[in-house]
Design a protein around this motif. Sequence first.
Motif, short mmCIF file in Angstrom:
data_model
loop_
_atom_site.label_atom_id
_atom_site.label_comp_id
_atom_site.label_asym_id
_atom_site.label_seq_id
_atom_site.Cartn_x
_atom_site.Cartn_y
_atom_site.Cartn_z
N GLY A 15 0.81 -1.21 0.00
CA GLY A 15 0.00 0.00 0.00
C GLY A 15 0.84 1.26 0.00
O GLY A 15 0.54 2.23 -0.72
N ILE A 16 1.92 1.26 0.79
CA ILE A 16 2.80 2.42 0.87
C ILE A 16 3.47 2.68 -0.48
O ILE A 16 3.48 3.82 -0.98
CB ILE A 16 3.86 2.24 1.97
N TYR A 17 4.05 1.62 -1.08
CA TYR A 17 4.78 1.90 -2.32
C TYR A 17 3.83 2.16 -3.49
O TYR A 17 4.16 2.93 -4.40
CB TYR A 17 5.82 0.84 -2.64
N ALA A 18 2.63 1.58 -3.48
CA ALA A 18 1.69 1.85 -4.57
C ALA A 18 1.22 3.30 -4.53
O ALA A 18 1.18 3.99 -5.57
CB ALA A 18 0.50 0.90 -4.47
N THR A 19 0.85 3.77 -3.34
CA THR A 19 0.41 5.17 -3.22
C THR A 19 1.57 6.13 -3.49
O THR A 19 1.37 7.18 -4.11
CB THR A 19 -0.17 5.44 -1.83
N THR A 20 2.77 5.76 -3.05
CA THR A 20 3.93 6.63 -3.28
C THR A 20 4.23 6.76 -4.77
O THR A 20 4.55 7.86 -5.26
CB THR A 20 5.16 6.08 -2.55
N ILE A 21 4.12 5.66 -5.51
CA ILE A 21 4.36 5.71 -6.95
C ILE A 21 3.36 6.63 -7.64
O ILE A 21 3.72 7.46 -8.49
CB ILE A 21 4.30 4.29 -7.56
N GLY A 57 -2.99 11.09 -1.63
CA GLY A 57 -2.26 11.60 -0.48
C GLY A 57 -2.97 11.30 0.82
O GLY A 57 -2.33 10.93 1.83
N TRP A 58 -4.29 11.41 0.83
CA TRP A 58 -5.05 11.07 2.03
C TRP A 58 -5.00 9.57 2.31
O TRP A 58 -5.00 9.15 3.47
CB TRP A 58 -6.50 11.53 1.89
N VAL A 59 -4.96 8.77 1.26
CA VAL A 59 -4.82 7.31 1.46
C VAL A 59 -3.48 7.01 2.13
O VAL A 59 -3.40 6.21 3.08
CB VAL A 59 -4.92 6.56 0.11
N LEU A 60 -2.41 7.64 1.65
CA LEU A 60 -1.10 7.45 2.26
C LEU A 60 -1.11 7.91 3.72
O LEU A 60 -0.53 7.25 4.59
CB LEU A 60 -0.05 8.22 1.47
N THR A 61 -1.77 9.02 3.99
CA THR A 61 -1.89 9.51 5.36
C THR A 61 -2.60 8.48 6.24
O THR A 61 -2.17 8.21 7.38
CB THR A 61 -2.66 10.84 5.40
N GLY A 64 -0.33 5.57 7.01
CA GLY A 64 0.64 5.93 8.04
C GLY A 64 0.02 5.91 9.42
O GLY A 64 0.63 5.45 10.39
N ALA A 65 -1.22 6.43 9.53
CA ALA A 65 -1.91 6.44 10.82
C ALA A 65 -2.18 5.02 11.30
O ALA A 65 -2.01 4.71 12.50
CB ALA A 65 -3.21 7.21 10.70
N LEU A 66 -2.58 4.13 10.39
CA LEU A 66 -2.80 2.73 10.77
C LEU A 66 -1.51 2.07 11.22
O LEU A 66 -1.49 1.28 12.17
CB LEU A 66 -3.38 1.96 9.58
N THR A 133 3.31 18.47 4.76
CA THR A 133 3.19 19.64 3.89
C THR A 133 2.00 19.51 2.95
O THR A 133 1.37 20.52 2.61
CB THR A 133 4.48 19.86 3.07
N GLY A 134 1.69 18.28 2.55
CA GLY A 134 0.52 18.07 1.70
C GLY A 134 -0.76 18.45 2.42
O GLY A 134 -1.65 19.10 1.84
N ILE A 135 -0.89 18.05 3.68
CA ILE A 135 -2.06 18.42 4.47
C ILE A 135 -2.13 19.93 4.62
O ILE A 135 -3.20 20.55 4.50
CB ILE A 135 -2.03 17.73 5.85
N ALA A 136 -0.97 20.54 4.89
CA ALA A 136 -0.93 22.00 5.05
C ALA A 136 -1.37 22.71 3.78
O ALA A 136 -2.09 23.72 3.83
CB ALA A 136 0.48 22.44 5.45
#
Length: 209
Positions: A15-21, A57-61, A64-66, A133-136
């Motif tokens: 999930g992390i690398y898919a969203t990051t790509i 970006g929200w999916v990645l967030t 990370g929270a999970l 920074t994306g959230i900001a």
Amino acid sequence: MLQRHTRITRWFHTGIYATTIVLLGTGWWLDRGQEGKPSALARVLDLPDVQLHRRVGWVLTGLGALGVTVGIRGAIGFVRHTFQVNRGDGRWFLRWPVGALTGRFAPHRGRYDPGQRLANLAFVILLGTLVATGIALTELKGGSTFVWVLRTHRYATYALTPLAIGHVLLAVGLLPGYRGAWQSMHWGGKVRRETAERLWPETVTADED
């Protein structure tokens, strides 16, 4: 065959690398001034690239929270092993070019080799910076603070891109020393004994004990 990671860890990593790509792809597309020209993925999903970038970006967030709540035990282990420093780490780095080409790495202790530890730290810092920074950027409407945050977001993207490319190249086994490493995160999370002994010798010893 030796198992390296649990199914949850593998899915989290995927999930992390898919969203990051996706984020890197859409981020670079927008950074090159292509906002008015939908990327291939944006056309497939029928979404503007800005909106696609924001949603992923929200999916990645969320991932990370999970990772730091539901997966708190794994997160603690990740931090502990990442910040592990052992005698001989410098020798490992000096021999790394030879090991990457021949598979004859210098011995190391711990779950991660010294290079993985540095990469883990860099990924956490850069991804954390991009998320923050994306959230900001979604909350700010302009002004000097917006400009500063946008510049930080852009520079973090520039730094993450070669790191991510290098990680992928090593993971797919482009260099002989890392052949077979990709199996630790895919196809059941198992690698051949020869691969584990080459890359993670202490883990093999721990499994035998």
